[in-house]
Design an enzyme around this catalytic site. Structure first.
Site, PDB file in Angstrom:
ATOM      1  CG  HIS A 307      27.325 -10.165   9.043  1.00  0.00           C
ATOM      2  ND1 HIS A 307      27.659  -9.367   7.951  1.00  0.00           N
ATOM      3  CD2 HIS A 307      27.022  -9.339   9.971  1.00  0.00           C
ATOM      4  CE1 HIS A 307      27.468  -8.090   8.128  1.00  0.00           C
ATOM      5  NE2 HIS A 307      27.169  -7.961   9.504  1.00  0.00           N
ATOM      6  CG  ASP A 364      23.797  -8.457  17.237  1.00  0.00           C
ATOM      7  OD1 ASP A 364      23.543  -8.591  16.022  1.00  0.00           O
ATOM      8  OD2 ASP A 364      23.775  -7.636  17.874  1.00  0.00           O
TER       9      ASP A 364
HETATM   10  C1  SDX Z   1      23.454  -7.675  12.383  1.00  0.00           C
HETATM   11  O1  SDX Z   1      24.031  -6.318   7.456  1.00  0.00           O
HETATM   12  C2  SDX Z   1      24.652  -5.774   8.685  1.00  0.00           C
HETATM   13  O2  SDX Z   1      25.867  -5.340   8.429  1.00  0.00           O
HETATM   14  C3  SDX Z   1      24.050  -6.122   9.971  1.00  0.00           C
HETATM   15  C4  SDX Z   1      24.909  -5.635  11.069  1.00  0.00           C
HETATM   16  C5  SDX Z   1      24.968  -4.138  11.488  1.00  0.00           C
HETATM   17  O3  SDX Z   1      25.865  -4.010  11.959  1.00  0.00           O
HETATM   18  O4  SDX Z   1      24.208  -3.479  11.000  1.00  0.00           O
HETATM   19  O5  SDX Z   1      26.056  -6.414  11.131  1.00  0.00           O
HETATM   20  C6  SDX Z   1      24.060  -6.192  12.478  1.00  0.00           C
HETATM   21  O6  SDX Z   1      22.378  -7.860  11.763  1.00  0.00           O
HETATM   22  C7  SDX Z   1      24.246  -8.825  12.569  1.00  0.00           C
HETATM   23  C8  SDX Z   1      23.471 -10.053  12.225  1.00  0.00           C
HETATM   24  C9  SDX Z   1      22.687 -10.593  13.501  1.00  0.00           C
HETATM   25  N1  SDX Z   1      21.483 -11.545  13.091  1.00  0.00           N
HETATM   26  C10 SDX Z   1      21.748 -12.769  13.594  1.00  0.00           C
HETATM   27  O7  SDX Z   1      22.791 -12.986  14.659  1.00  0.00           O
HETATM   28  C11 SDX Z   1      20.636 -13.740  13.398  1.00  0.00           C
HETATM   29  C12 SDX Z   1      21.451 -15.112  13.099  1.00  0.00           C
HETATM   30  N2  SDX Z   1      21.934 -14.804  11.698  1.00  0.00           N
HETATM   31  C13 SDX Z   1      21.222 -15.278  10.509  1.00  0.00           C
HETATM   32  O8  SDX Z   1      19.871 -14.928  10.685  1.00  0.00           O
HETATM   33  C14 SDX Z   1      21.940 -14.826   9.280  1.00  0.00           C
HETATM   34  O9  SDX Z   1      23.311 -15.384   9.487  1.00  0.00           O
HETATM   35  C15 SDX Z   1      21.931 -13.442   8.795  1.00  0.00           C
HETATM   36  C16 SDX Z   1      20.468 -13.039   8.385  1.00  0.00           C
HETATM   37  C17 SDX Z   1      22.589 -12.644   9.723  1.00  0.00           C
HETATM   38  C18 SDX Z   1      22.469 -13.372   7.242  1.00  0.00           C
HETATM   39  O10 SDX Z   1      21.873 -14.202   6.575  1.00  0.00           O
HETATM   40  P1  SDX Z   1      21.995 -14.318   4.920  1.00  0.00           P
HETATM   41  O11 SDX Z   1      23.285 -13.796   4.477  1.00  0.00           O
HETATM   42  O12 SDX Z   1      20.895 -14.193   4.075  1.00  0.00           O
HETATM   43  O13 SDX Z   1      22.496 -16.174   4.825  1.00  0.00           O
HETATM   44  P2  SDX Z   1      21.654 -17.236   4.650  1.00  0.00           P
HETATM   45  O14 SDX Z   1      20.414 -17.075   5.620  1.00  0.00           O
HETATM   46  O15 SDX Z   1      21.274 -17.439   3.144  1.00  0.00           O
HETATM   47  O16 SDX Z   1      22.346 -18.361   5.074  1.00  0.00           O
HETATM   48  C19 SDX Z   1      23.316 -18.982   4.538  1.00  0.00           C
HETATM   49  C20 SDX Z   1      23.258 -20.390   4.999  1.00  0.00           C
HETATM   50  C21 SDX Z   1      21.947 -20.967   5.105  1.00  0.00           C
HETATM   51  O17 SDX Z   1      22.237 -22.701   5.133  1.00  0.00           O
HETATM   52  P3  SDX Z   1      21.853 -23.410   3.746  1.00  0.00           P
HETATM   53  O18 SDX Z   1      20.270 -22.951   3.287  1.00  0.00           O
HETATM   54  O19 SDX Z   1      23.104 -22.909   2.572  1.00  0.00           O
HETATM   55  O20 SDX Z   1      22.039 -24.872   4.175  1.00  0.00           O
HETATM   56  O21 SDX Z   1      23.760 -20.603   6.211  1.00  0.00           O
HETATM   57  C22 SDX Z   1      22.757 -20.881   7.354  1.00  0.00           C
HETATM   58  C23 SDX Z   1      21.443 -20.823   6.476  1.00  0.00           C
HETATM   59  O22 SDX Z   1      20.410 -21.681   6.873  1.00  0.00           O
HETATM   60  N3  SDX Z   1      22.794 -19.859   8.454  1.00  0.00           N
HETATM   61  C24 SDX Z   1      22.695 -20.287   9.686  1.00  0.00           C
HETATM   62  C25 SDX Z   1      22.813 -18.937  10.372  1.00  0.00           C
HETATM   63  N4  SDX Z   1      23.126 -17.908   9.659  1.00  0.00           N
HETATM   64  C26 SDX Z   1      22.940 -18.441   8.217  1.00  0.00           C
HETATM   65  N5  SDX Z   1      22.445 -21.679  10.170  1.00  0.00           N
HETATM   66  C27 SDX Z   1      22.376 -21.417  11.642  1.00  0.00           C
HETATM   67  N6  SDX Z   1      22.504 -20.223  12.464  1.00  0.00           N
HETATM   68  C28 SDX Z   1      22.498 -19.237  11.808  1.00  0.00           C
HETATM   69  N7  SDX Z   1      22.878 -18.179  12.366  1.00  0.00           N
END
Ligand code: SDX
Length: 424
Positions: A307, A364
């Site tokens: 998140h 989720d």
């Molecule tokens: C919702 O914003 C809100 O409040 C949203 C929400 C709401 O109520 O409105 O809470 C609802 O959208 C919840 C989130 C649902 N999405 C998912 O579950 C999809 C999977 N999650 C990711 O796509 C991700 O965690 C995000 C999009 C939610 C957050 O992404 P960020 O903050 O941009 O973080 P990032 O992509 O920069 O990740 C940081 C690191 C990265 O690795 P490195 O490049 O540092 O090596 O963490 C890794 C990412 O690759 N990473 C994940 C991951 N999420 C982040 N690796 C594997 N699986 C994941 N789910």
């Protein structure tokens, strides 16, 4: 209004010092007002808004490090277990939980607006029967702007308030119909004698052939709690979309349709559907280790994890997991996907890859398992999220329009071609 702290940040640019005022809210980090950076001929740069407060708001507070979520000051676990979704709607819209009289009046008011103009039902026919229900929702909610436009004055607080009631009241009808249309069943009309969640499940699963269809109270209670857990969440991508669209003075129904569009993405509200698809692909606990290696190789994401704000447990995920256990026990369901999800969570919470990146289950991760137990098809999961979040979106729209606001117009760092002439 935020408090000027009297403190200033000093930015030194090209030998000049720019003093930037710092403001404090009631909770959370102070903010640095950077608008005076412009006078120096610079823009601030923050792709993805990692460190940007886009507005001032009193609706929802999140502390990502402590896993805190408050709606008008009330913790989400208390609202989810001690208040109904409509009470939470009243709270988000008005700033206080309703008294018994206010609650009764609000419920009646909402029940009087659950029907839609009969012409709206005709929009569904333009879609293929296999259309994704979110595509249908983008269309039909946007279409409401054609029914409430010429006589809608968004400068009139009464017009704004009835718009909020209409949206909260009509969204379950439109959502249920988006399901009915895809399964080829006739639309079922709302009933005023059912509670909000019961009415939605009734419109989803009753048929003209089953006149005595009764909604299981266990499922209605779980549905109501799931609505509450999704009601609002500060300046997330879809809420920011609604605010940006609203900042142009656009029709509020069109702004909510924009929010539905933004929510659909798998990185946002579409994640609940993606979690179930991920669990289906993994299949069994034996395949978890191999799947996790694919995640670490960044070939796939662990959907339902991570998140932008929560770097600790999403408090909603905790309540969702508790609800999941309650619903499955009450229905006597032993869902292997729940065991699979728990094994994924167990591994993720102990694996350095996830621990280092502070990846925890979000709202989720478990919601899909409960929705499946309620009988909601996977493709409807994000529609449920949109239904529940509509009150949050319109609360932020109301808040923005209740005072002075400016059109949202970000700038950019341009790295394209410098000016050049066409040479023929
Ligand atoms: C919702 O914003 C809100 O409040 C949203 C929400 C709401 O109520 O409105 O809470 C609802 O959208 C919840 C989130 C649902 N999405 C998912 O579950 C999809 C999977 N999650 C990711 O796509 C991700 O965690 C995000 C999009 C939610 C957050 O992404 P960020 O903050 O941009 O973080 P990032 O992509 O920069 O990740 C940081 C690191 C990265 O690795 P490195 O490049 O540092 O090596 O963490 C890794 C990412 O690759 N990473 C994940 C991951 N999420 C982040 N690796 C594997 N699986 C994941 N789910």
């Amino acid at each position: 209004m935020s408090e000027a702290t009297g403190k200033k940040a000093v930015l030194e640019l090209d030998g000049k010092k720019i003093e930037l005022p710092i403001y404090s809210g009631t909770l959370g980090p102070d903010v640095v007002d950077v608008k005076d950076v412009l006078a120096s001929g610079h823009f601030t740069f923050d792709p993805g808004f990692m460190a940007t407060a886009s507005c001032e708001s009193k609706i929802t507070f999140i502390d990502g490090d402590k896993g805190i979520l408050l709606h008008r000051g009330y913790p989400i676990d208390q609202l989810a277990t001690q208040a109904s979704y409509l009470e939470t709607c009243y709270l988000l819209l008005n700033g206080e939980l309703p008294t018994a009289t206010q609650k009764a009046d609000f419920e009646v008011k909402v029940s009087q607006h659950t029907m839609v103009h009969d012409q709206v039902s005709r929009f569904y026919n333009g879609f293929r029967r296999d259309a994704h229900p979110m595509a249908i929702m983008v269309g039909v909610v946007g279409a409401l702007s054609a029914f409430y436009h010429n006589n809608l004055d968004i400068e009139d607080v009464n017009h704004r308030e009835i718009t909020a009631i209409r949206l909260v009241a009509k969204i379950p009808t439109l959502a249920a119909w988006s399901y009915k249309y895809t399964v080829g069943q006739p639309f079922v009309y709302p009933r005023n004698d059912l509670s909000y969640a019961e009415n939605f499940l009734y419109m989803m699963f009753a048929t003209p052939a089953d006149r005595d269809y009764k909604v299981n109270p266990v499922l209605a209670k779980a549905m109501d709690r799931i609505f509450t857990l999704h009601a609002d969440h500060e300046q997330n991508a879809s809420t920011s979309t609604v605010r940006l669209a609203g900042s142009t003075g656009a029709n509020p129904y069109a702004c909510i349709a924009a929010g539905i569009s933004a929510l659909w993405g798998p990185a946002h509200g579409g994640a609940n559907e993606a979690v179930l698809k991920m669990l289906d692909e993994i299949g069994s606990v034996e395949n978890v280790a191999e799947f996790m290696e694919k995640v670490k190789r960044k070939e796939v994401k662990l959907m339902g994890f991570g998140h932008r704000v929560y770097k600790n447990f999403d408090p909603r995920a905790k309540v969702m997991k508790q609800t999941c256990d309650e619903v499955l026990a009450a229905l006597g369901i032993n869902d292997p996907q729940l065991q699979l999800a728990m094994e994924l969570e167990r591994i993720a919470l102990s694996d350095p890859y996830f621990v280092e990146r502070k990846l925890y289950p979000n709202v989720d991760f478990y919601s899909g398992i409960i929705l499946k137990a309620i009988g909601i098809p996977t493709e409807m999961f994000t529609v449920i999220f949109a239904l529940a979040r509509t009150v949050g979106w319109i609360s932020h729209w109301l808040e923005m329009h209740s005072g002075p606001y400016k059109i949202g117009r970000p700038r950019q760092l341009y790295t394209g071609e410098t000016q050049r002439d066409i040479k023929r």
